[in-house]
Design an enzyme around this catalytic site. Structure first.
Site, PDB file in Angstrom:
ATOM      1  N   GLY A 179       0.779  -1.345   0.075  1.00  9.92           N
ATOM      2  CA  GLY A 179       0.064   0.103  -0.101  1.00  9.92           C
ATOM      3  C   GLY A 179       0.697   1.214  -0.082  1.00  9.92           C
ATOM      4  N   GLU A 182       0.892   3.362  -5.649  1.00  5.74           N
ATOM      5  CA  GLU A 182      -0.534   3.083  -6.222  1.00  5.74           C
ATOM      6  C   GLU A 182      -0.471   2.373  -7.421  1.00  5.74           C
ATOM      7  OE1 GLU A 182      -2.294   6.866  -6.943  1.00  5.74           O
ATOM      8  OE2 GLU A 182      -1.724   7.788  -5.339  1.00  5.74           O
ATOM      9  N   LYS A 197       5.524  19.070  -4.837  1.00  9.03           N
ATOM     10  CA  LYS A 197       5.662  19.515  -3.364  1.00  9.03           C
ATOM     11  C   LYS A 197       6.772  20.491  -3.453  1.00  9.03           C
ATOM     12  CE  LYS A 197       4.326  14.867  -1.803  1.00  9.03           C
ATOM     13  NZ  LYS A 197       4.676  13.831  -1.310  1.00  9.03           N
TER      14      LYS A 197
END
Ligand SMILES: NC(=O)c1ccc[n+]([C@@H]2O[C@H](COP(=O)([O-])OP(=O)(O)OC[C@H]3O[C@@H](n4cnc5c(N)ncnc54)[C@H](OP(=O)(O)O)[C@@H]3O)[C@@H](O)[C@H]2O)c1
Length: 394
Positions: A179, A182, A197
């Protein structure tokens, strides 16, 4: 005096549910979720369906809702939601770096015009409060650099490759199974996520909006075990590092893999963790480390922004009004390692000076100097069988 907020939330996935849980468990927060807008009508939800709506206008046009918390995974739709919310006089908290980076200047102007809070700590390093620190703590320091590991997915993959000698595809698969990546990892592994970012961070550190399209990003998808072996032989680690660095009146912003000495602080930032180095003229160097993704670390940053809205906190974008701001430039000189396959590949590598060259039956590399501009113009990210990485700081 703090007021009690009515919140409309968009999205109830990883971060939305994380926020919901964090809000239930926190004490003293003067905020309640009025409605949650989601997309898929056929999904089972872990809380009562009375909490949900599928119509965004139930939140955007509800005069009782003061704050919109935007946590969806569709950047284009998020932009329309956030813009409408601000125009309707609602404050906004969001975690969507792509949406912010692509519409930064417009949203900055809009939130000023409508005099609402527009906060997005969770968008950059999840649990590390880098934006608020740049805004408040470093507000009068002359910043030299903010750089570090700001994408947990690639850090997880690279950590696994270097520690366990896994191939890129196996390490990626493991990251997906756990997890941390993706199913479509493109934005993470090709360094777009880190680029969005760092462009947000650059605005708060240096008072400059840089369009993400103008920033050079080179990801990790071309890395091979040859590069890992090279790193180990030299006592290096390899990390995807985002840089924004001021040199006199010039600001450089870029993202690419970098070899770092294995006793460097960033070498100890492994797996899904993020690590950020802040360098100021007066404060010198500080190092922040924390979880850069996940339901609760990200939910905690959203929670902190919600709390800030209860006392009407707004970013002041102080660096925009403090004297001479640096000019964004691509002409930053760097030394890179470049692994290539056949001699003809060398023509495609824009080096102006060569420092070292190695050839063997298994692989070849060259180390030399170039500029960020030359790399950006070369479209090197599209070349197969080539992998580049920044050499450690001299
Ligand atoms: N995951 C992290 O660790 C992390 C960290 C930092 C920042 N972020 C950012 O946080 C945001 C959310 O990420 P996530 O990981 O929580 O995503 P996610 O688990 O994929 O959940 C996305 C949610 O958005 C909803 N949604 C999608 N389109 C919508 C629309 N048009 N209207 C209403 N709801 C819509 C989905 O609805 P359904 O439930 O109906 O499908 C789902 O609940 C993204 O911007 C991401 O970049 C995530």
């Amino acid at each position: 005096m703090n007021k009690r907020l009515n919140i409309g939330v968009f999205g109830f996935g990883c971060v939305g549910q994380g926020l919901y849980d964090v809000l239930q468990k926190t004490r003293g927060m003067k905020a309640d979720i009025t409605k949650i807008c989601v997309k898929n009508r056929n999904k089972n939800r872990p809380i009562s369906m009375a909490n949900f709506t599928y119509d965004k206008n139930d939140i955007l046009n509800n005069p009782d809702i003061d704050l919109v918390v935007e946590l969806i995974d569709d950047a284009d739709e998020a932009y329309h939601i956030v813009k409408q919310a601000i125009m309707n006089g609602k404050s906004v908290v969001t975690a969507n770096k792509k949406m912010i980076a692509e519409h930064f200047e417009e949203l900055f102007i809009l939130q000023k015009q409508h005099n609402v809070s527009f906060l997005y700590e969770a968008s950059c390093c999840a649990s590390i409060p880098i934006i608020r620190n740049l805004e408040e703590y470093y507000d009068n320091d002359l910043m030299s650099a903010v750089e570090g590991i700001i994408n947990g997915t690639t850090n997880y993959i690279l950590s696994n490759m270097i520690r366990n000698n896994l191939s890129y595809s196996t390490a990626l698969q493991q990251a997906q199974d756990c997890g941390f990546a993706e199913s479509n990892p493109y934005l993470d592994v090709e360094a777009f996520d880190a680029k969005f970012k760092i462009s947000i961070i650059a605005a708060h550190a240096f008072g400059v909006f840089v369009n993400p399209k103008e920033i050079f990003n080179y990801g990790i998808s071309k890395i091979s075990l040859h590069d890992i072996r090279y790193a180990k032989e030299k006592n290096f680690d390899i990390k995807l590092i985002a840089h924004c660095r001021r040199n006199e009146e010039v600001l450089g912003v870029w993202v690419m893999p970098q070899f770092i000495h294995n006793d460097h602080k960033l070498s100890h930032v492994t797996n899904e963790y993020n690590g950020v180095l802040v360098e100021g003229a007066f404060s010198d160097k500080q190092f922040f480390m924390g979880k850069g993704a996940g339901a609760y670390p990200t939910g905690s940053a959203v929670l902190s922004d919600i709390s800030a809205v209860t006392y009407n906190y707004k970013y002041e974008y102080k660096k925009f009004s403090q004297g001479e701001r640096p000019e964004y430039s691509l002409h930053h000189e760097i030394d890179i390692y470049c692994r290539y396959h056949v001699a003809s590949d060398l023509e495609k590598i824009p080096l102006h000076t060569i420092h070292e060259q190695y050839s063997s039956r298994e692989y070849n590399y060259i180390i030399g100097s170039t500029t960020i501009a030359a790399l950006k113009n070369s479209s090197i990210e599209q070349l197969e069988n080539i992998f580049i990485a920044l050499m450690p700081d001299r």
